[in-house]
Design a protein around this motif. Structure first.
Motif, PDB file in Angstrom:
ATOM      1  N   SER A  16       0.144  -6.221   3.831  1.00  0.00           N
ATOM      2  CA  SER A  16      -0.262  -4.666   4.002  1.00  0.00           C
ATOM      3  C   SER A  16       0.343  -3.835   5.122  1.00  0.00           C
ATOM      4  O   SER A  16       0.703  -2.836   5.117  1.00  0.00           O
ATOM      5  CB  SER A  16      -1.812  -4.497   4.092  1.00  0.00           C
ATOM      6  OG  SER A  16      -2.189  -5.175   2.738  1.00  0.00           O
ATOM      7  N   THR A  17       0.306  -4.882   6.343  1.00  0.00           N
ATOM      8  CA  THR A  17       0.946  -4.374   7.542  1.00  0.00           C
ATOM      9  C   THR A  17       2.455  -4.011   7.247  1.00  0.00           C
ATOM     10  O   THR A  17       2.818  -2.893   7.477  1.00  0.00           O
ATOM     11  CB  THR A  17       0.555  -4.816   8.806  1.00  0.00           C
ATOM     12  OG1 THR A  17      -0.843  -5.341   8.593  1.00  0.00           O
ATOM     13  CG2 THR A  17       1.195  -4.544  10.117  1.00  0.00           C
ATOM     14  N   GLY A 111      15.001  -1.678  10.314  1.00  0.00           N
ATOM     15  CA  GLY A 111      13.806  -2.788  10.499  1.00  0.00           C
ATOM     16  C   GLY A 111      12.786  -2.533   9.609  1.00  0.00           C
ATOM     17  O   GLY A 111      12.198  -3.497   9.168  1.00  0.00           O
ATOM     18  N   ALA A 112      12.070  -1.194   9.476  1.00  0.00           N
ATOM     19  CA  ALA A 112      10.878  -0.887   8.737  1.00  0.00           C
ATOM     20  C   ALA A 112      11.342  -1.563   7.337  1.00  0.00           C
ATOM     21  O   ALA A 112      10.457  -1.762   6.463  1.00  0.00           O
ATOM     22  CB  ALA A 112      10.679   0.740   8.660  1.00  0.00           C
ATOM     23  N   CYS A 113      12.741  -1.176   6.792  1.00  0.00           N
ATOM     24  CA  CYS A 113      12.924  -1.372   5.265  1.00  0.00           C
ATOM     25  C   CYS A 113      12.807  -3.058   5.167  1.00  0.00           C
ATOM     26  O   CYS A 113      12.267  -3.330   4.020  1.00  0.00           O
ATOM     27  CB  CYS A 113      14.464  -1.180   5.189  1.00  0.00           C
ATOM     28  SG  CYS A 113      14.969  -1.192   3.403  1.00  0.00           S
ATOM     29  N   ALA A 114      13.118  -3.803   6.307  1.00  0.00           N
ATOM     30  CA  ALA A 114      12.963  -5.216   5.729  1.00  0.00           C
ATOM     31  C   ALA A 114      11.459  -5.569   5.385  1.00  0.00           C
ATOM     32  O   ALA A 114      11.234  -6.483   4.854  1.00  0.00           O
ATOM     33  CB  ALA A 114      13.538  -6.008   7.130  1.00  0.00           C
ATOM     34  N   SER A 115      10.689  -4.993   6.339  1.00  0.00           N
ATOM     35  CA  SER A 115       9.177  -5.362   6.286  1.00  0.00           C
ATOM     36  C   SER A 115       8.767  -4.921   4.670  1.00  0.00           C
ATOM     37  O   SER A 115       8.115  -5.593   4.193  1.00  0.00           O
ATOM     38  CB  SER A 115       8.532  -4.412   7.274  1.00  0.00           C
ATOM     39  OG  SER A 115       8.928  -5.103   8.640  1.00  0.00           O
ATOM     40  N   VAL A 116       9.063  -3.564   4.324  1.00  0.00           N
ATOM     41  CA  VAL A 116       8.707  -3.248   3.129  1.00  0.00           C
ATOM     42  C   VAL A 116       9.110  -3.940   2.104  1.00  0.00           C
ATOM     43  O   VAL A 116       8.521  -4.378   1.082  1.00  0.00           O
ATOM     44  CB  VAL A 116       8.915  -1.306   3.103  1.00  0.00           C
ATOM     45  CG1 VAL A 116       8.202  -1.049   1.501  1.00  0.00           C
ATOM     46  CG2 VAL A 116       8.292  -0.731   4.299  1.00  0.00           C
ATOM     47  N   THR A 141      -2.904   0.455  -1.800  1.00  0.00           N
ATOM     48  CA  THR A 141      -3.990   1.240  -1.606  1.00  0.00           C
ATOM     49  C   THR A 141      -4.584   0.759  -0.141  1.00  0.00           C
ATOM     50  O   THR A 141      -4.978   1.719   0.590  1.00  0.00           O
ATOM     51  CB  THR A 141      -5.351   0.582  -2.378  1.00  0.00           C
ATOM     52  OG1 THR A 141      -5.039   1.034  -3.972  1.00  0.00           O
ATOM     53  CG2 THR A 141      -6.465   1.344  -2.223  1.00  0.00           C
ATOM     54  N   VAL A 142      -4.471  -0.256   0.043  1.00  0.00           N
ATOM     55  CA  VAL A 142      -4.678  -0.962   1.598  1.00  0.00           C
ATOM     56  C   VAL A 142      -3.667  -0.318   2.671  1.00  0.00           C
ATOM     57  O   VAL A 142      -4.263   0.244   3.732  1.00  0.00           O
ATOM     58  CB  VAL A 142      -4.753  -2.281   1.780  1.00  0.00           C
ATOM     59  CG1 VAL A 142      -5.077  -2.817   3.190  1.00  0.00           C
ATOM     60  CG2 VAL A 142      -6.020  -2.950   0.690  1.00  0.00           C
ATOM     61  N   MET A 143      -2.463  -0.414   2.261  1.00  0.00           N
ATOM     62  CA  MET A 143      -1.549   0.358   3.343  1.00  0.00           C
ATOM     63  C   MET A 143      -1.733   1.886   3.463  1.00  0.00           C
ATOM     64  O   MET A 143      -0.947   2.327   4.363  1.00  0.00           O
ATOM     65  CB  MET A 143      -0.190  -0.255   3.030  1.00  0.00           C
ATOM     66  CG  MET A 143       0.543   0.023   1.709  1.00  0.00           C
ATOM     67  SD  MET A 143       1.558   1.368   2.293  1.00  0.00           S
ATOM     68  CE  MET A 143       2.569   1.894   0.914  1.00  0.00           C
ATOM     69  N   ALA A 144      -2.420   2.247   2.463  1.00  0.00           N
ATOM     70  CA  ALA A 144      -2.384   3.822   2.496  1.00  0.00           C
ATOM     71  C   ALA A 144      -3.136   4.328   3.449  1.00  0.00           C
ATOM     72  O   ALA A 144      -3.190   5.309   3.825  1.00  0.00           O
ATOM     73  CB  ALA A 144      -3.068   4.244   1.165  1.00  0.00           C
ATOM     74  N   ILE A 145      -3.898   3.430   4.222  1.00  0.00           N
ATOM     75  CA  ILE A 145      -4.783   3.659   5.234  1.00  0.00           C
ATOM     76  C   ILE A 145      -3.746   4.355   6.474  1.00  0.00           C
ATOM     77  O   ILE A 145      -3.756   5.072   7.378  1.00  0.00           O
ATOM     78  CB  ILE A 145      -5.453   2.620   6.108  1.00  0.00           C
ATOM     79  CG1 ILE A 145      -6.384   1.986   5.095  1.00  0.00           C
ATOM     80  CG2 ILE A 145      -6.142   2.727   7.232  1.00  0.00           C
ATOM     81  CD1 ILE A 145      -7.273   0.897   5.298  1.00  0.00           C
ATOM     82  N   GLY A 174       5.192  -3.173  16.514  1.00  0.00           N
ATOM     83  CA  GLY A 174       6.158  -4.041  15.879  1.00  0.00           C
ATOM     84  C   GLY A 174       5.889  -5.437  16.470  1.00  0.00           C
ATOM     85  O   GLY A 174       6.249  -6.520  16.007  1.00  0.00           O
ATOM     86  N   VAL A 175       5.604  -5.592  17.982  1.00  0.00           N
ATOM     87  CA  VAL A 175       5.575  -6.656  18.623  1.00  0.00           C
ATOM     88  C   VAL A 175       4.451  -7.580  18.062  1.00  0.00           C
ATOM     89  O   VAL A 175       4.519  -8.734  17.926  1.00  0.00           O
ATOM     90  CB  VAL A 175       5.363  -6.397  20.267  1.00  0.00           C
ATOM     91  CG1 VAL A 175       4.872  -7.493  20.947  1.00  0.00           C
ATOM     92  CG2 VAL A 175       6.738  -5.658  20.653  1.00  0.00           C
TER      93      VAL A 175
END
Length: 313
Positions: A16-17, A111-116, A141-145, A174-175
């Motif tokens: 989710s993070t 970087g954000a793209c790799a996570s998603v 739903t969880v990550m919509a927070i 990120g860290v």
């Protein structure tokens, strides 16, 4: 599933993070856009390019992270992406002009793209069919927070500090996520990884472009997200500059649309077994109707601020 000691809840929280990185990268600093415009000696059109630059970096890097993870597994590319995110966020915090800010936002997006992207890939590795769809809906739903509280948190940071602190906060996120990655199992074992060269893996994109049914789905998603990000880029100036609300109140108004998304995703979890094509058609008609309403509102001013701020069902 071999979780290597990680509980289902731990995996859910980490995924989710990871999926929230695209949201927090933008939503957290939205209330600061008018302030950044003056601090970077820019204008509203140029400052909105910090969002466009992010989208460009995010869109292009999607073409690379998938094949790379198919070849080398999921965790190492995610770790590399988090390093890009940390470097890009640091560059944003230190930027003194709009050109530098746009560049570092693009780096941040890579970087954000790799996570998603790879969080979704991990779900597909671990789950199948309706269970995978339900898991994705739960994750969304969880990550919509993140977009729910992001603008409000950004507004509170602005209340006690500067807009640069927002990007230092993203560095910290990120860290911490990079440290938590050690608790996430590798979902793609070496025996199931692609052995073709990266060039051959990239060549498969040509086959996808000839798949008309797939391109129709891509088109629907592209138009939808185009409208969403036009709304995201424009609302800080419409709300804060035109309607003169505070950055803190902007966060609360922005949250109303996110609540609509969360409610709809909960409904989707229970309707996922119904014909998905029919659900997609209903969703498209609802989005089209809401878009027409927003056009009339913005053109005539008929609904004023209340008309612009409709829940995002």
């Amino acid at each position: 599933m071999n979780s290597k000691g990680a509980s289902h809840l731990t995996i859910l929280m980490i995924l989710s993070t990871l999926m929230a990185f695209a949201s927090i990268s933008t939503d957290l600093y939205l209330p600061a856009l008018p302030i950044m415009q003056h601090a970077l000696h820019s204008n509203s059109g140029a400052i909105e390019w910090t969002i466009s630059g992010f989208l460009i970096g995010f869109s292009i890097s999607q073409l690379f992270w998938g094949p790379i993870s198919d070849r080398y597994g999921r965790k190492r590319p995610i770790a590399m992406g988090l390093l890009f995110f940390i470097i890009g966020s640091t560059g944003c915090a230190l930027s003194t002009d709009i050109s530098a800010m746009i560049f570092w936002r693009a780096v941040q997006a890579i970087g954000a793209c790799a996570s998603v992207v790879l969080a979704r890939a991990i779900v597909r590795d671990l789950y199948e069919g309706p269970r995978a769809a339900k898991m994705l809906s739960t994750l969304i739903t969880v990550m919509a927070i993140a977009p729910l509280v992001g603008p409000s948190v950004g507004g509170m940071i602005l209340h006690v500090s500067s807009w640069r602190t927002i990007f230092w906060t993203l560095v910290g996120v990120g860290v911490l996520t990079l440290m938590a990655l050690g608790f996430l199992p590798e979902s793609l074992p070496e025996s199931e990884r692609k052995t073709d060269s990266l060039g051959r893996l990239f060549s498969h994109y040509g086959e996808l472009l000839r798949h008309r049914h797939l391109m129709a789905y891509i088109g629907v998603g592209a138009f939808f997200y185009g409208g969403v990000y036009a709304y995201i880029a424009g609302t800080p100036f419409a709300y804060i500059t035109y309607y003169h609300i505070s950055p803190q109140i902007y966060g609360l108004l922005f949250a109303l649309g996110i609540i609509g998304i969360m409610v709809t995703n909960q409904i989707n979890i229970h309707l996922i077994g119904i014909n998905k094509e029919r659900l997609l058609h209903v969703g498209v008609y609802l989005v089209a109707t809401a878009s027409i309403f927003l056009i009339v509102d913005a053109w005539t001013g008929w609904g004023c601020l209340a008309g612009l701020n409709r829940p995002g069902f």
